[in-house]
Design an enzyme around this catalytic site. Structure first.
Site, PDB file in Angstrom:
ATOM      1  N   GLU A 272     -12.988  11.492 -33.384  1.00  0.00           N
ATOM      2  CA  GLU A 272     -12.793  12.702 -34.182  1.00  0.00           C
ATOM      3  C   GLU A 272     -13.374  12.536 -35.594  1.00  0.00           C
ATOM      4  O   GLU A 272     -13.706  13.515 -36.248  1.00  0.00           O
ATOM      5  CB  GLU A 272     -11.288  13.017 -34.250  1.00  0.00           C
ATOM      6  CG  GLU A 272     -10.974  14.495 -34.358  1.00  0.00           C
ATOM      7  CD  GLU A 272      -9.481  14.781 -34.261  1.00  0.00           C
ATOM      8  OE1 GLU A 272      -8.687  13.869 -33.963  1.00  0.00           O
ATOM      9  OE2 GLU A 272      -9.099  15.943 -34.502  1.00  0.00           O
ATOM     10  N   HIS A 293     -12.760  -5.160 -12.216  1.00  0.00           N
ATOM     11  CA  HIS A 293     -12.943  -5.001 -10.767  1.00  0.00           C
ATOM     12  C   HIS A 293     -13.465  -3.607 -10.415  1.00  0.00           C
ATOM     13  O   HIS A 293     -13.483  -3.229  -9.247  1.00  0.00           O
ATOM     14  CB  HIS A 293     -11.624  -5.281 -10.043  1.00  0.00           C
ATOM     15  CG  HIS A 293     -11.182  -6.700 -10.211  1.00  0.00           C
ATOM     16  ND1 HIS A 293     -11.365  -7.654  -9.239  1.00  0.00           N
ATOM     17  CD2 HIS A 293     -10.628  -7.329 -11.277  1.00  0.00           C
ATOM     18  CE1 HIS A 293     -10.904  -8.819  -9.691  1.00  0.00           C
ATOM     19  NE2 HIS A 293     -10.454  -8.646 -10.921  1.00  0.00           N
ATOM     20  N   LYS A 402      -8.992  25.105 -30.527  1.00  0.00           N
ATOM     21  CA  LYS A 402      -7.691  25.733 -30.768  1.00  0.00           C
ATOM     22  C   LYS A 402      -7.841  27.258 -30.860  1.00  0.00           C
ATOM     23  O   LYS A 402      -7.061  28.010 -30.305  1.00  0.00           O
ATOM     24  CB  LYS A 402      -7.068  25.203 -32.072  1.00  0.00           C
ATOM     25  CG  LYS A 402      -6.574  23.756 -32.009  1.00  0.00           C
ATOM     26  CD  LYS A 402      -5.883  23.358 -33.327  1.00  0.00           C
ATOM     27  CE  LYS A 402      -5.416  21.910 -33.312  1.00  0.00           C
ATOM     28  NZ  LYS A 402      -4.824  21.460 -34.566  1.00  0.00           N
TER      29      LYS A 402
HETATM   30  O1  PA5 Z   1      -6.516  14.303 -36.366  1.00  0.00           O
HETATM   31  C1  PA5 Z   1      -6.271  15.500 -36.310  1.00  0.00           C
HETATM   32  O2  PA5 Z   1      -6.290  16.196 -37.334  1.00  0.00           O
HETATM   33  C2  PA5 Z   1      -5.889  16.186 -35.022  1.00  0.00           C
HETATM   34  O3  PA5 Z   1      -6.042  15.387 -33.920  1.00  0.00           O
HETATM   35  C3  PA5 Z   1      -4.449  16.653 -35.091  1.00  0.00           C
HETATM   36  O4  PA5 Z   1      -3.622  15.535 -35.267  1.00  0.00           O
HETATM   37  C4  PA5 Z   1      -4.032  17.433 -33.839  1.00  0.00           C
HETATM   38  O5  PA5 Z   1      -4.927  18.473 -33.576  1.00  0.00           O
HETATM   39  C5  PA5 Z   1      -2.628  18.012 -34.034  1.00  0.00           C
HETATM   40  O6  PA5 Z   1      -2.599  18.874 -35.131  1.00  0.00           O
HETATM   41  P1  PA5 Z   1      -1.248  19.203 -35.871  1.00  0.00           P
HETATM   42  O7  PA5 Z   1      -0.697  17.926 -36.433  1.00  0.00           O
HETATM   43  O8  PA5 Z   1      -1.630  20.168 -36.952  1.00  0.00           O
HETATM   44  O9  PA5 Z   1      -0.296  19.805 -34.872  1.00  0.00           O
END
Ligand code: PA5
Length: 412
Positions: A272, A293, A402
């Site tokens: 990410e 394996h 989202k």
């Molecule tokens: O790293 C990030 O920002 C994302 O992976 C969020 O953690 C994830 O989308 C969850 O979002 P939120 O904490 O707003 O519910």
């Protein structure tokens, strides 16, 4: 630092790595000057005071007294780190409260099973969402909140509800404030995947009976520019050099099944942070010896589009002796000694095949060392992304998913 990085089998020339160190230090500096957004995590280990740790531990103690289950609802950075830590570390002393994670998928069967597991037992809920509006988390919260109200009534439900979110208006923050649930703030300048060393990760981990003070001490020992001087950023540099030389995948490889979620946490952190602007190494993870394996074949002889990063612990916590009556040559030896042979064997086989291998190891696994590892990888990841010219702290691709999903839900 208890973390050792061995790049001697990376196949990359030392002088090439040395030539990138000045630039890596300049990128590291940017994390500390405050010129970048979402860098609150950099100073967090020492800004997170002893009083804040005490408060989390006292809350965890209350939860352990009144709940058999602690249901943690969150997705992505809002649960992955806590799950990784709980899987890796043993609780200190007796702990009869089981931490269960949900709100990270849309599986009705999974939610039913949790309801069955909880049954008539006492439980508390922890809702973790930075934005306070994520569909997976908030839909699970809606379901379990109703269950709780039926069991405990609204006032006790509020007493059993813990929320970690930003201190600003959102569905979650507004509702939790109105109902009097306990809210722990997630700093505005710390993003989800860099939040494991905040209440996001620390509250569930404390409830699991793990010493969060030791985790923070470990992280704090690395939270300075000094700790990453000299060769300490070579891992970030080598990753970028591999990418420039045409590698597309970094395979994190573990030799301990309890590391599985640590691998998931790493995949989120790197994937990410770096996967944007058409760039980035695709982070994958494999569990050895199981995957030797199966995927071992691909690694040894398949498309050479990857490099490997072994993550190993020198001293295993527990070991088991194989009886003398078992098959030779392993009869009389211990499982963990054989595990070491697997590590060395696969390293040799892959090096002979010309596959670049980076080895990252720690002497043992404990709360302090894991605190160091979490902070170490966050720093390496951020520097690595900056070296490749992308913003490590945004996630426009995740936001796109989202938004599109929400329009389908609204049309239902
Ligand atoms: O790293 C990030 O920002 C994302 O992976 C969020 O953690 C994830 O989308 C969850 O979002 P939120 O904490 O707003 O519910």
């Amino acid at each position: 630092m208890d973390i050792r990085v061995d790049i001697s089998n990376s196949g990359i020339d030392n002088s090439e790595i040395a030539g990138c160190r000045e630039r890596a230090q300049a990128e590291l500096k940017k994390l500390w000057t405050g010129e970048l957004h979402f860098t609150g995590w950099v100073k967090d280990p020492y800004e997170f005071t002893d009083e804040m740790i005490d408060e989390l531990q006292e809350t965890a103690e209350k939860i352990r007294k009144d709940s058999k289950f602690f249901l943690v609802l969150g997705v992505g950075g809002s649960f992955m780190g806590a799950k990784a830590v709980i899987d890796l570390l043993e609780p200190e002393g007796d702990n009869n409260t089981k931490v269960i994670f949900a709100g990270y998928n849309f599986s009705g069967r999974y939610l039913h099973q949790i309801m069955n597991t909880i049954g008539d037992s006492d439980f508390s809920i922890c809702v973790i969402s930075k934005s306070g509006s994520t569909t997976e988390t908030l839909s699970a919260y809606g379901i379990f909140k109703e269950l709780m109200i039926r069991k405990y009534g609204p006032e006790e439900t509020a007493r059993r509800t813990y929320v970690v979110t930003e201190h600003k208006s959102s569905f979650l923050f507004d509702q939790a404030s109105a109902e009097g649930a306990r809210i722990f703030d997630l700093a505005l300048d710390i993003g989800g995947r860099y939040s494991v060393l905040t209440p996001v990760g620390l509250l569930p981990v404390a409830v699991a009976g793990i010493d969060i003070r030791k985790i923070m001490e470990g992280a704090r020992s690395l939270a300075s520019e000094e700790a990453f001087k000299g060769e300490a950023l070579d891992y970030s540099i080598v990753r970028n050099l591999f990418y420039e030389k045409g590698k597309k995948i970094e395979v994190f490889e573990f030799f301990d099944p309890y590391c599985a979620y640590f691998g998931e946490w790493l995949k989120q952190l790197f994937g990410e942070s770096e996967g944007k602007d058409g760039k980035g190494l695709f982070p994958a993870s494999l569990m050895f010896s199981r995957d030797l394996h199966s995927m071992g074949q691909f690694l040894q002889q398949g498309t050479q589009c990857f490099f490997e990063t072994f993550i190993t612990v020198d001293e295993p916590g527990e070991d088991v002796q194989i009886p003398d009556s078992a098959m030779k040559p392993f009869a009389g030896k211990t499982i963990e000694k054989i595990n070491k042979c697997a590590v060395n064997g696969v390293a040799d086989a892959h090096t002979k095949a010309g596959i670049p291998v980076v080895r990252i190891s720690v002497p043992e696994m404990n709360a302090n060392v894991l605190g160091q590892m979490l902070y170490f990888f966050e720093t390496q990841c951020a520097v690595s992304a900056l070296l490749s010219g992308v913003d490590p702290f945004n996630q426009p691709g995740v936001e796109a998913y989202k938004k599109e999903m929400r329009s389908y839900i609204e049309a239902l």
